[in-house]
Structure formats: structure tokens, C-alpha cells
Design a protein around this motif. Structure first.
Motif, PDB file in Angstrom:
ATOM      1  N   UNK A 182       0.829  -1.208   0.000  1.00 52.56           N
ATOM      2  CA  UNK A 182       0.000   0.000   0.000  1.00 52.56           C
ATOM      3  C   UNK A 182       0.865   1.261   0.000  1.00 52.56           C
ATOM      4  N   UNK A 183       2.189   1.117   0.144  1.00 52.50           N
ATOM      5  CA  UNK A 183       3.091   2.272  -0.001  1.00 52.50           C
ATOM      6  C   UNK A 183       3.689   2.209  -1.411  1.00 52.50           C
ATOM      7  N   UNK A 184       3.564   3.292  -2.179  1.00 55.19           N
ATOM      8  CA  UNK A 184       4.021   3.279  -3.575  1.00 55.19           C
ATOM      9  C   UNK A 184       5.546   3.304  -3.695  1.00 55.19           C
ATOM     10  N   UNK A 185       6.161   4.171  -2.908  1.00 54.47           N
ATOM     11  CA  UNK A 185       7.600   4.372  -3.063  1.00 54.47           C
ATOM     12  C   UNK A 185       8.264   4.501  -1.704  1.00 54.47           C
ATOM     13  N   UNK A 186       9.229   3.656  -1.464  1.00 60.23           N
ATOM     14  CA  UNK A 186      10.048   3.728  -0.256  1.00 60.23           C
ATOM     15  C   UNK A 186      11.489   3.464  -0.715  1.00 60.23           C
ATOM     16  N   UNK A 187      12.476   3.631   0.116  1.00 55.22           N
ATOM     17  CA  UNK A 187      13.854   3.453  -0.374  1.00 55.22           C
ATOM     18  C   UNK A 187      14.114   2.093  -1.025  1.00 55.22           C
ATOM     19  N   UNK A 188      13.431   1.041  -0.618  1.00 54.01           N
ATOM     20  CA  UNK A 188      13.717  -0.299  -1.165  1.00 54.01           C
ATOM     21  C   UNK A 188      13.107  -0.530  -2.542  1.00 54.01           C
ATOM     22  N   UNK A 189      12.056   0.197  -2.899  1.00 50.00           N
ATOM     23  CA  UNK A 189      11.406  -0.032  -4.200  1.00 50.00           C
ATOM     24  C   UNK A 189      10.611   1.195  -4.627  1.00 50.00           C
ATOM     25  N   UNK A 190      10.315   1.204  -5.917  1.00 49.64           N
ATOM     26  CA  UNK A 190       9.435   2.233  -6.476  1.00 49.64           C
ATOM     27  C   UNK A 190       8.431   1.520  -7.374  1.00 49.64           C
ATOM     28  N   UNK A 191       7.154   1.718  -7.148  1.00 42.95           N
ATOM     29  CA  UNK A 191       6.173   1.123  -8.064  1.00 42.95           C
ATOM     30  C   UNK A 191       5.647   2.216  -8.988  1.00 42.95           C
ATOM     31  N   UNK A 192       5.919   2.067 -10.277  1.00 38.92           N
ATOM     32  CA  UNK A 192       5.441   3.030 -11.268  1.00 38.92           C
ATOM     33  C   UNK A 192       3.943   2.899 -11.468  1.00 38.92           C
ATOM     34  N   UNK A 193       3.411   3.782 -12.306  1.00 39.21           N
ATOM     35  CA  UNK A 193       1.960   3.825 -12.519  1.00 39.21           C
ATOM     36  C   UNK A 193       1.381   2.497 -12.989  1.00 39.21           C
ATOM     37  N   UNK A 194       2.147   1.737 -13.770  1.00 36.61           N
ATOM     38  CA  UNK A 194       1.595   0.511 -14.354  1.00 36.61           C
ATOM     39  C   UNK A 194       1.752  -0.700 -13.437  1.00 36.61           C
ATOM     40  N   UNK A 195       2.367  -0.520 -12.271  1.00 41.49           N
ATOM     41  CA  UNK A 195       2.618  -1.681 -11.389  1.00 41.49           C
ATOM     42  C   UNK A 195       2.020  -1.511 -10.003  1.00 41.49           C
ATOM     43  N   UNK A 196       1.350  -0.395  -9.774  1.00 52.83           N
ATOM     44  CA  UNK A 196       0.926  -0.128  -8.396  1.00 52.83           C
ATOM     45  C   UNK A 196      -0.542  -0.476  -8.134  1.00 52.83           C
ATOM     46  N   UNK A 197      -0.916  -0.346  -6.884  1.00 52.12           N
ATOM     47  CA  UNK A 197      -2.280  -0.669  -6.466  1.00 52.12           C
ATOM     48  C   UNK A 197      -3.172   0.561  -6.572  1.00 52.12           C
ATOM     49  N   UNK A 198      -4.178   0.461  -7.423  1.00 52.12           N
ATOM     50  CA  UNK A 198      -5.151   1.546  -7.525  1.00 52.12           C
ATOM     51  C   UNK A 198      -6.038   1.483  -6.280  1.00 52.12           C
ATOM     52  N   UNK A 199      -6.145   2.609  -5.592  1.00 54.95           N
ATOM     53  CA  UNK A 199      -6.934   2.618  -4.354  1.00 54.95           C
ATOM     54  C   UNK A 199      -6.083   2.461  -3.116  1.00 54.95           C
ATOM     55  N   UNK A 200      -4.738   2.546  -3.287  1.00 53.41           N
ATOM     56  CA  UNK A 200      -3.853   2.349  -2.128  1.00 53.41           C
ATOM     57  C   UNK A 200      -3.983   3.493  -1.113  1.00 53.41           C
ATOM     58  N   UNK A 201      -4.165   4.708  -1.613  1.00 55.71           N
ATOM     59  CA  UNK A 201      -4.196   5.850  -0.691  1.00 55.71           C
ATOM     60  C   UNK A 201      -5.405   5.773   0.246  1.00 55.71           C
ATOM     61  N   UNK A 202      -6.629   5.585  -0.305  1.00 58.89           N
ATOM     62  CA  UNK A 202      -7.764   5.428   0.619  1.00 58.89           C
ATOM     63  C   UNK A 202      -7.651   4.171   1.494  1.00 58.89           C
ATOM     64  N   UNK A 203      -6.957   3.156   0.979  1.00 62.27           N
ATOM     65  CA  UNK A 203      -6.761   1.947   1.804  1.00 62.27           C
ATOM     66  C   UNK A 203      -5.901   2.285   3.018  1.00 62.27           C
TER      67      UNK A 203
END
Ligand SMILES: [Fe+2]
Ligand SMILES: [Fe+2]
Length: 286
Positions: A182-203
Motif C-alpha cells: 500500500x506504499x508506492x515508493x520507499x527506499x527499497x522499491x518504487x512502483x510506477x503507474x503501471x505496477x501499483x495498487x489503484x486505491x492504495x491511498x484510501x486503503x
């Protein structure tokens, strides 16, 4: 109690059957032939089962992506592996990853349900709750097939159901099992627009607003990380390394969670010519 989180097993089979390649699987197969087959070491399954015979976990949580292109032959390997694992640890919970619903055809045919449904706590891919001793397990569906991308999705209805469960459960510790972080980007990884969870922020907002102590377990990003949500201090996220990985000195592994009174202690395991338990991990701020 010892809980293991394994994820992104990615059992693979290369297919030459043109009938199976008339969709996104063509790209997946090219990726397999040129890259993935070299760094997903599925032959390590035997050594993992041997390790489990000694470790005897109480529960194993499987965070999805058991297959690579959702072929029947890959599901057969995944199902055979889990049957062996179940002879060591009967309590196994499995949720699907995006690779398990790789094509619309695989979803339509219900391949995940057919081969692995017996380990899935929800028969209709809904949010569900299971008590595990004094810990509450909440499984979140976050995958659906995509034409080309690897995007995940969680609906408002599913968030609302999860919110209700979090309000009602009596256990002090809550583990949320999902495929996508549910976190898009942290030092260990970055999830771009095509790989991330839609709805993560409200989650995140819902989990944070629950006020409950939540350990959110995810896979998908293929790296171990352990971070506290920067906005919601009651939510800690662990992403687990792929079980059979070995890529650019990035080791494969899994995560051990030890319940200790009111705490959940996190121990990552890695593979480097043998399985090694690392020292306890403490959450870093994201
Ligand atoms: Fe994966
Ligand atoms: Fe994934």
C-alpha cells in the motif's frame, strides 16, 4: 506462534503452443525465455520443504504470484508444492497475485480457484477474516487481470468490508494479507503507474484511521522491506522477497513472524547456498 509469509514463488513453464500465446502471455513468455527463467530457481523447492520439516511453522501465508503466466502446468507445480508443504504445516492460507490472473482467459476458467482454491479463505475473492490463535488475519483481494499492465485494484466496497472487520475483531494484533503493497515508493522499491495498487491511498487512510495495530504483509515488489507508514503510525508494512529468487545479488527469501505477547517480531530469511535466518528486523520510517 510462528507464522511464515512466503510470496512470489513464480513457478514457470515455457510454452510453444501458439494457442496459449494469443494474449499477454506472449510477452510473459518472451520475458521468461530471455530473463526470468535464469533468476527464478524453482529447483529450490525441495530445500525449502526440508527446511520446513525442521522449522515446523504453525501457519504459512502465501502472498500470491505462485505462477508466472497462469498456465495450467504452472498451477500444477504450485499445487504440488503446496501439497508437500501442507504435510509439514496443515494451516496454509493463499491469496492470488496478478500473475495468477495473468490473462482474462485464466480468470474466466477459474484456474486459481480450481488448483489453489482449497487454500483460499474466501471462495469468491472477497475480503475475509480468520482468527489465528490471538491474531486476526484479514485477507484483501487486490488483483484483477489487465490487458498489458500489472496494476492492482481494491474497490471501495472491499475497503468498507475490511473497515467493518477491523472495527469488530477482538484480537489485539491484526495481520492484513494482500499481494500489492500500500506504499508506492520507499527506499527499497518504487512502483510506477503501471505496477501499483489503484486505491492504495484510501486503503492506507482506512487502515490508519482504524486506530488498530496493523501489520500489512505484501509481495509483488520482489524485495524485503519493513517500514512504518509515514502518516499512520499504527500501520507497519512488510514486503517479502520472492521465495526462489536470485538476481543481481538480490537474494530470495521469506519472512518469519513470531507472535510474542502483544508484539509481532519480524525475522527475514534469505537464501545464499542455503537458508539463513537474519537478525530481527525493526520497522524504519518510510
Ligand atoms: Fe511477483
Ligand atoms: Fe505481482
Amino acid at each position: 506462534m510462528r507464522i511464515l509469509h512466503i510470496s512470489d514463488l513464480h513457478f514457470w513453464t515455457i510454452t510453444c503452443n501458439p494457442f496459449y500465446l494469443l494474449n499477454k502471455r506472449l510477452l510473459g513468455n518472451l520475458n521468461l525465455v530471455t530473463r526470468r527463467r535464469w533468476y527464478i530457481r524453482q529447483e529450490r523447492a525441495d530445500s525449502f520443504i526440508e527446511l520446513m520439516e525442521g522449522l515446523r511453522p504453525d501457519v504459512v501465508l502465501v502472498g500470491g504470484d505462485l505462477t508466472t503466466t497462469a498456465l495450467e502446468s504452472e498451477y500444477e507445480k504450485a499445487s504440488g508444492f503446496l501439497s508437500r508443504l501442507q504435510s509439514v504445516c496443515p494451516d496454509i492460507y493463499v491469496i492470488p497475485g496478478n500473475h495468477d490472473y495473468y490473462t482474462f482467459e485464466s480468470q474466466r476458467k477459474g484456474r486459481f480457484e480450481q488448483y489453489l482454491g482449497r487454500y483460499n479463505p474466501s471462495s469468491d475473492q472477497a475480503v475475509c477474516y480468520r482468527p489465528i490463535n490471538d491474531t486476526a488475519l484479514v485477507c484483501l483481494p487486490t488483483v484483477r487481470p489487465n490487458l498489458f499492465s500489472s496494476r492492482g485494484f481494491i474497490s471501495k466496497a472491499h475497503r468498507d468490508t475490511a473497515q467493518k472487520i477491523l472495527r469488530e475483531v477482538r484480537e489485539r494484533q491484526i495481520i492484513v494479507l494482500a499481494h500489492y503493497p500500500c506504499l508506492y515508493t520507499i527506499p527499497e522499491y518504487h512502483t510506477g503507474l503501471t505496477r501499483r495498487l489503484e486505491g492504495a491511498l484510501p486503503l492506507r487512510k482506512m487502515l490508519g484511521g482504524s486506530g488498530r495495530s496493523v501489520l500489512y504483509l505484501a509481495g509483488h515488489v520482489h524485495v524485503f522491506s519493513h517500514r512504518r507508514d509515514p502518516v499512520y503510525a499504527n500501520v507497519t508494512q512488510v514486503t517479502t522477497a520472492p521465495l526462489f529468487y536470485e538476481k543481481n545479488k538480490q537474494p530470495g527469501g521469506f519472512t518469519e513472524i513470531v507472535t510474542d505477547k502483544d508484539e509481532l517480531k519480524i525475522f527475514p530469511w534469505t537464501y545464499d547456498e542455503g537458508w539463513t535466518r537474519c537478525r530481527e528486523s525493526l520497522p524504519a520510517p518510510a
